[in-house]
Design an enzyme around this catalytic site. Structure first.
Site, mmCIF file in Angstrom:
data_model
loop_
_atom_site.group_PDB
_atom_site.id
_atom_site.type_symbol
_atom_site.label_atom_id
_atom_site.label_comp_id
_atom_site.label_asym_id
_atom_site.label_seq_id
_atom_site.Cartn_x
_atom_site.Cartn_y
_atom_site.Cartn_z
ATOM 1 C CE LYS A 1 -3.950 -2.217 2.146
ATOM 2 N NZ LYS A 1 -4.583 -2.689 3.374
ATOM 3 C CD GLN B 1 -3.823 -4.370 6.574
ATOM 4 O OE1 GLN B 1 -3.598 -3.455 5.806
ATOM 5 N NE2 GLN B 1 -4.547 -5.434 6.231
ATOM 6 C CG ASP C 1 -10.384 -0.231 4.793
ATOM 7 O OD1 ASP C 1 -10.127 -0.613 3.630
ATOM 8 O OD2 ASP C 1 -9.759 -0.624 5.793
#
Ligand code: NAD
Length: 290
Positions: free
Chosen positions: A54, A98, A121
């Site tokens: 990422k 995460q 997200d």
């Protein structure tokens, strides 16, 4: 008939190129360099790889990237304090915590503390609500990637019978919401669905997000259907090692479908590309840019 193979790596590269163009335009037009902060708690090996990828792809697209690596024993209060700090930092446009988080941490509380306009997200309840009522929002990445892939085959999904297998908050439900936005007739099948084969057989567009290796067989699939396989399952392979397979039995489904995503190389590469897209969108939402 052998179906068209949808190349997720190539489509993801196109999405990333589009993000890089958007970033360049934001820099030139608004003096704005979008930035993504990723918080990693603990030493989960898969999570470390995701976070590294990422960060690299964020920088490649011309954006700022920050990583907050915290030890596994970090308390929930300390994690919440990091999230609050990032919420209040105007240089940070996107925040990603995460998953999975260590067991002593309430993941829902952490995710719900992220500023909804920085929630790249798309898991915050505010963004879930905005998605279902059709407002501008940050949409979960894997569902967005799945719909982009389907639209490379059929740009206008309107009126199609779409069947989603799986009703998770991460994939199944948001992909169903997105397909409804695309004017599909959407059926969500799940673990309690009766006669699932016959439900799947009605799909012009099938999205499988179950987590059961090769569950969907070719004779479940309507001839010519678009099959998007979200599943990533590690199974033993002939050479004694392991391999990745999807939720669809690729060999038999590829004989019947009009187009199909492979595993790996289908939906997987789209997720980070869509995360980068969300970071740009978050920056635009925060600055009131269309
Ligand atoms: P999940 O376990 O949260 O949800 C699975 C869903 O499948 C549930 O809603 C359940 O009702 C349904 N289900 C379970 N058994 C079933 C059955 N026998 N018949 C029909 N439905 C059944 O999983 P998830 O997080 O939604 O992930 C699904 C799959 O997608 C997994 O393989 C996961 O690894 C993969 N995934 C891939 C990406 C990506 O980047 N490509 C991202 C997220 C998840």
């Amino acid at each position: 008939m052998q179906s068209r193979v949808i190349d997720g790596k190539a489509v993801a590269a196109d999405v990333r190129a589009g993000v890089a163009r958007d970033v360049a335009a934001l820099k030139a037009g608004h003096g704005l360099t979008p930035g993504l902060a990723v918080v990693l708690v603990g030493e989960d090996p898969a999570s470390k790889v995701y976070v590294k990828n990422k960060g690299e792809q964020t920088k490649e697209a011309g954006m700022n990237s920050w990583e907050y690596r915290l030890p596994a024993e970090t308390s929930e209060a300390e994690i919440l304090a990091v999230v609050e700090k990032l919420n209040n930092d105007p240089a940070v446009n996107g925040i990603l915590v995460q998953l999975p988080l260590p067991k002593h941490v309430n993941a829902e509380r952490v995710l719900n503390t992220i500023d909804p306009n920085k929630d790249v997200d798309g898991f915050h309840p505010v963004n879930v609500g905005r998605l279902w009522i059709g407002e501008r929002t940050l949409v979960p990445c894997t569902p967005t990637g799945s719909v982009i892939l389907a639209k490379t085959v059929q740009p206008n999904l309107s009126g199609m019978n779409a069947v989603v297998i799986g009703r998770s908050n991460i994939v199944g439900k948001p992909v169903a919401a997105l397909l409804l936005r695309e004017n599909c007739t959407v059926t969500v099948a799940h673990s309690r669905t009766r006669n699932i084969e016959s439900v799947v057989k009605g799909a012009d567009l099938l999205i499988a997000a179950v987590g059961i290796p090769e569950m969907v067989k070719g004779d479940w699939v309507k001839p010519g259907a678009i099959v998007i396989d979200v599943g990533i399952n590690r199974v033993p392979s002939a050479n004694g090692k392991t391999k990745l397979v999807g939720d669809c039995d690729y060999e038999s489904c590829a004989q019947v479908a009009g187009a199909i995503t492979p595993v790996p190389g289908g939906v997987g590469p789209m997720t980070i590309a869509c995360l980068l897209q969300n970071t740009v969108e978050a920056a635009k939402i925060q600055r009131g840019i269309k």
